[in-house]
Design a protein around this motif. Structure first.
Motif, PDB file in Angstrom:
ATOM      1  N   TYR A   1       0.829  -1.203   0.000  1.00 43.17           N
ATOM      2  CA  TYR A   1       0.000   0.000   0.000  1.00 43.17           C
ATOM      3  C   TYR A   1       0.867   1.259   0.000  1.00 43.17           C
TER       4      TYR A   1
ATOM      5  N   THR B   1      -5.902   1.873   5.661  1.00 40.05           N
ATOM      6  CA  THR B   1      -5.842   2.636   4.423  1.00 40.05           C
ATOM      7  C   THR B   1      -6.651   3.924   4.584  1.00 40.05           C
TER       8      THR B   1
ATOM      9  N   VAL C   1      -6.870  -1.391  -3.885  1.00 43.52           N
ATOM     10  CA  VAL C   1      -5.714  -1.042  -3.049  1.00 43.52           C
ATOM     11  C   VAL C   1      -6.029  -1.188  -1.568  1.00 43.52           C
ATOM     12  N   ASP C   2      -7.328  -1.272  -1.229  1.00 44.42           N
ATOM     13  CA  ASP C   2      -7.737  -1.400   0.169  1.00 44.42           C
ATOM     14  C   ASP C   2      -7.785  -2.846   0.637  1.00 44.42           C
TER      15      ASP C   2
END
Length: 333
Positions: free
Chosen positions: A79, A116, A299-300
């Protein structure tokens, strides 16, 4: 070759930021496309000066997480690497680190973080709004974080009970006749919800709170005709509700209650030509004051790093094969 000096460090810190058997260092090598060798407190980078600066920004971010007392997993490194690709990487990485807030602890005392920016927004909106939609792919923490936040709110006395529900819809296969009473028939569908409670409270405490009515986990059909007051209510797998079911559920909201609706519009198991209640609700309720929307992205995803790659490939494939409208469509907002 260029060298990155890591000042005032320790073996423990180096092991944390570069991983067991340097697994995190391998992620850095793969991302930047160069070989890196850690020798003491120096990172030897077989690349130019500009590359050293880019790697240094990520290493500094990893050190900051370590100094905050937060453990670092492979997903955290990935991340941060994604964030480092922004136009202003230092600013973006600072935002990522600032977003990491402790939400609660497991029953073993391990901290649970919003990892995130979208997870932090989700946490913030649940505190602020009375109705929140968390929409995104599998593995981004929608349901787990919703359960954790609910438990923390109940511990603080903000709500008297937690009600978790989901539609009982088979995921693309017919299970046929299931033996046992009603609880035994629906428990397999609700098992992920029990798992979240067990992680936060432990099996014994969860069972006691369930027996006392402080925790209720039930099929969506059980919600009809009820008014849920002084409660924290979560509708999971909401993409598998019909428009009518979603309307029924949302209108159960009572005094001093909060609702969280979670779902993934790319995994709808409803029959064809039936519009998902989650897709419909996200369109008709957009802009209503008091209702918050948080859209998660790949992306989470905080599961195994391969899960993120699998989801991205399926999304890419589906974009080529489908128009993404109706009950198979992504949100058009």
């Amino acid at each position: 070759m260029t060298k990155l000096k890591i000042d005032e460090t320790s073996v423990g810190e180096l092991n944390e930021i570069f991983g067991v058997n340097e697994e995190h260092l391998q992620l850095l090598e793969k991302h930047f496309g160069v070989e890196m060798v850690l020798r003491g407190d120096e990172l030897h980078i077989f690349g130019d000066e500009a590359l050293r600066e880019q790697v240094g920004i990520v290493v500094t971010a990893l050190r900051t997480l370590h100094k905050k007392g937060q453990s670092i997993a492979s997903n955290d490194v990935l991340y941060l690497l994604r964030a480092s690709e922004a136009e202003a990487p230092e600013v973006q990485l600072t935002q990522v680190i600032d977003a990491r807030a402790e939400i609660g602890k497991t029953q073993k005392g391990k901290s649970i973080y919003a990892k995130t920016i979208n997870q932090r927004e989700y946490f913030t909106k649940i505190q602020k709004e009375d109705l929140i939609f968390g929409i995104g792919p599998a593995g981004c923490g929608k349901t787990y974080l919703a359960v954790v936040i609910g438990v923390m709110m109940m511990k603080r006395g903000e709500v008297e009970r937690i009600v978790i529900t989901r539609p009982v819809v088979e995921a693309g296969e017919s299970l046929g006749f299931l033996p046992g009473d009603l609880k035994e028939k629906v428990d397999p569908y609700l098992r992920p919800l029990y798992d979240a409670f067990h992680d936060v409270l432990g099996v014994e405490v969860t069972e006691k709170m369930t027996a006392r009515g402080q925790i209720e986990i039930a099929p969506l059909a059980y919600m009809r005709g009820r008014t849920l007051e002084n409660a924290y209510v979560v509708l999971d797998e909401a993409q598998n509700t019909t428009k009518e079911q979603m309307k029924m559920f949302l209108t159960r909201l009572g005094e001093n209650s909060k609702m969280v609706v979670t779902g993934d519009v790319t995994q709808i198991d409803l029959p064809k030509r039936i519009t998902s209640g989650l897709v419909h609700a996200s369109e008709v309720l957009k802009g209503v004051e008091g209702i918050g929307f948080v859209e998660f992205d790949t992306v989470d995803v905080v599961r195994h790093p391969l899960v993120q790659k699998i989801i991205e490939r399926y999304v890419s494939s589906d974009k080529n094969d489908h128009d993404y409208q109706g009950n198979t469509g992504r949100l058009n907002r």
